[in-house]
Design an enzyme around this catalytic site. Structure first.
Site, PDB file in Angstrom:
ATOM      1  N   THR A  39      21.401  -2.375  61.669  1.00 11.99           N
ATOM      2  CA  THR A  39      20.218  -3.299  61.953  1.00 11.99           C
ATOM      3  C   THR A  39      20.234  -3.799  63.289  1.00 11.99           C
ATOM      4  O   THR A  39      19.018  -3.602  63.817  1.00 11.99           O
ATOM      5  CB  THR A  39      19.935  -4.406  60.946  1.00 11.99           C
ATOM      6  OG1 THR A  39      20.198  -3.976  59.522  1.00 11.99           O
ATOM      7  CG2 THR A  39      18.807  -5.365  60.994  1.00 11.99           C
ATOM      8  N   HIS A  42      19.043  -0.862  65.271  1.00 13.42           N
ATOM      9  CA  HIS A  42      17.631  -0.796  65.268  1.00 13.42           C
ATOM     10  C   HIS A  42      16.984  -1.738  65.999  1.00 13.42           C
ATOM     11  O   HIS A  42      15.857  -1.329  66.731  1.00 13.42           O
ATOM     12  CB  HIS A  42      17.371  -1.044  63.602  1.00 13.42           C
ATOM     13  CG  HIS A  42      16.010  -0.412  63.304  1.00 13.42           C
ATOM     14  ND1 HIS A  42      16.246   0.952  63.408  1.00 13.42           N
ATOM     15  CD2 HIS A  42      14.954  -0.919  62.600  1.00 13.42           C
ATOM     16  CE1 HIS A  42      14.789   1.264  62.831  1.00 13.42           C
ATOM     17  NE2 HIS A  42      14.289   0.102  62.405  1.00 13.42           N
TER      18      HIS A  42
HETATM   19 ZN   LIG Z   1      24.274  -5.668  58.742  1.00  6.73          ZN
END
Ligand SMILES: [Zn+2]
Length: 338
Positions: A39, A42
């Site tokens: 994440t 990202h």
């Molecule tokens: Zn994570």
């Protein structure tokens, strides 16, 4: 004391940490380690700029110690080793039906609110879980992704004697495999990347390359032709979700772990024909954090093997450049200590 700030459009800076005295119900932590996850990458690709403020500190896989305790906080004292369950569900409504971990107004610390890539972090005390004495703080920083895996395995109702197939052998896939094995299941990991397959093999898992190996034949041979009791889809690929229903046994379960941003075809005939259960699994509940911490404290998972490198906080902007440039890593921990 330093902090890493996300500046938007994929850029990061290192600056002074804003040390915030804890308000009512809050605790200030000295962050020890913070893991970098998919994440965060990202975010570093600029893909979450609509959601992440800038400048803002990101990071949500941490360990640390209590530095200051605000009024109204019980059960924690200065010096306690802790991890943070980075979910703020204070916006929960009755329509969330009590599932506060996936409530509609959920704020994820490190995405929707400041995170842990800094030396000092002030958080609500309800997010804290204590680490037992003697737990290595580097392994403590794995509690968050391990809690994801504990939640996934719980949603999959994995039990002794079952066969579980994990499609996708990245950090979360490997942690799922480790937790499912700890729950007594036999594991098959399916992963196309040779480096990731090698690491899964080091952990002692049977590992298959979907491009070269006969995955269906191997699962059939391992299960007396029945198929897998549980299949975890962690690859976020169209092939993965088709394989997941294909490899599941009659009345088997498919757990959707990957975050599919777009709809993908699902073989609904498999669901019908074999009466499959398909369940989603998102983040974790407090009991999953407790389970993760117990597994870390047991020392039984060989988690040290997952840690690719420990990097200093000052190097985080470069680190994201390297990861965007294709540096292969399973889990990188950032040393945030002042
Ligand atoms: Zn994570």
């Amino acid at each position: 004391m330093s902090a890493v700030y996300y500046e938007g459009k994929g850029s990061f800076s290192v600056g002074a940490c804003r040390v915030e005295a804890p308000a009512l119900g809050e605790v200030r932590l000295d962050v020890a380690y913070c893991g970098v996850c998919g994440t965060d990458l990202h975010i570093a690709h600029g893909a979450m700029d609509a959601r992440v403020a800038s400048p803002q500190v990101i990071g949500h896989e941490m360990s640390g110690t209590v530095a200051e305790v605000g009024d109204g906080v019980e059960g924690f004292a200065v010096g306690d080793a802790v991890v943070v369950r980075p979910l703020d569900s204070r916006g929960e409504t009755p329509a969330d039906r009590g599932f506060s971990h996936i409530s509609r107004n959920l704020k994820f610390l490190g995405i929707d609110a400041p995170g842990a890539l800094q030396a000092s972090w002030t958080v609500p005390a309800f997010t804290l879980h204590a680490l037992p004495e003697g737990v290595d703080l580097r392994l403590g920083a794995l509690a968050e992704p391990l809690a994801v895996a504990c939640h996934d395995v719980r949603r999959g109702q994995v039990g002794p004697g079952q066969t579980a197939v994990v499609i996708g052998g990245g950090p979360i896939g490997l942690l799922i495999a480790l937790v499912a094995r700890a729950r007594g299941a036999s594991i098959l990991v399916v992963e196309p990347n040779a480096g990731r397959r090698a690491l899964a093999e080091e952990f002692g898992f049977a590992v298959l390359d979907p491009a070269a190996d006969d995955v269906a034949g191997t699962i059939a041979a391992e299960t007396a032709d029945a198929g897998a009791d549980v299949v975890f889809e962690v690859s976020c690929s169209a092939d993965g979700i088709l394989a997941a229903t294909k490899h599941a046994a009659v009345r088997g379960r498919v757990v959707v772990v990957a975050i599919f941003p777009e709809p993908k075809p699902v073989a609904l005939f498999d669901l019908f024909w074999k009466e499959l259960d398909v369940v989603g699994a998102r983040v974790y509940e407090p009991e999953d954090f407790d389970a993760a911490i117990a597994l870390i404290a047991s020392g039984s998972l060989d988690l040290e093997r997952l840690v690719t490198a420990v990097e200093p906080l000052e190097r985080v902007p470069e680190l994201f450049d390297e990861l965007r440039g294709g540096r292969q890593a399973m889990k990188i921990l950032v040393d945030c200590r002042a």
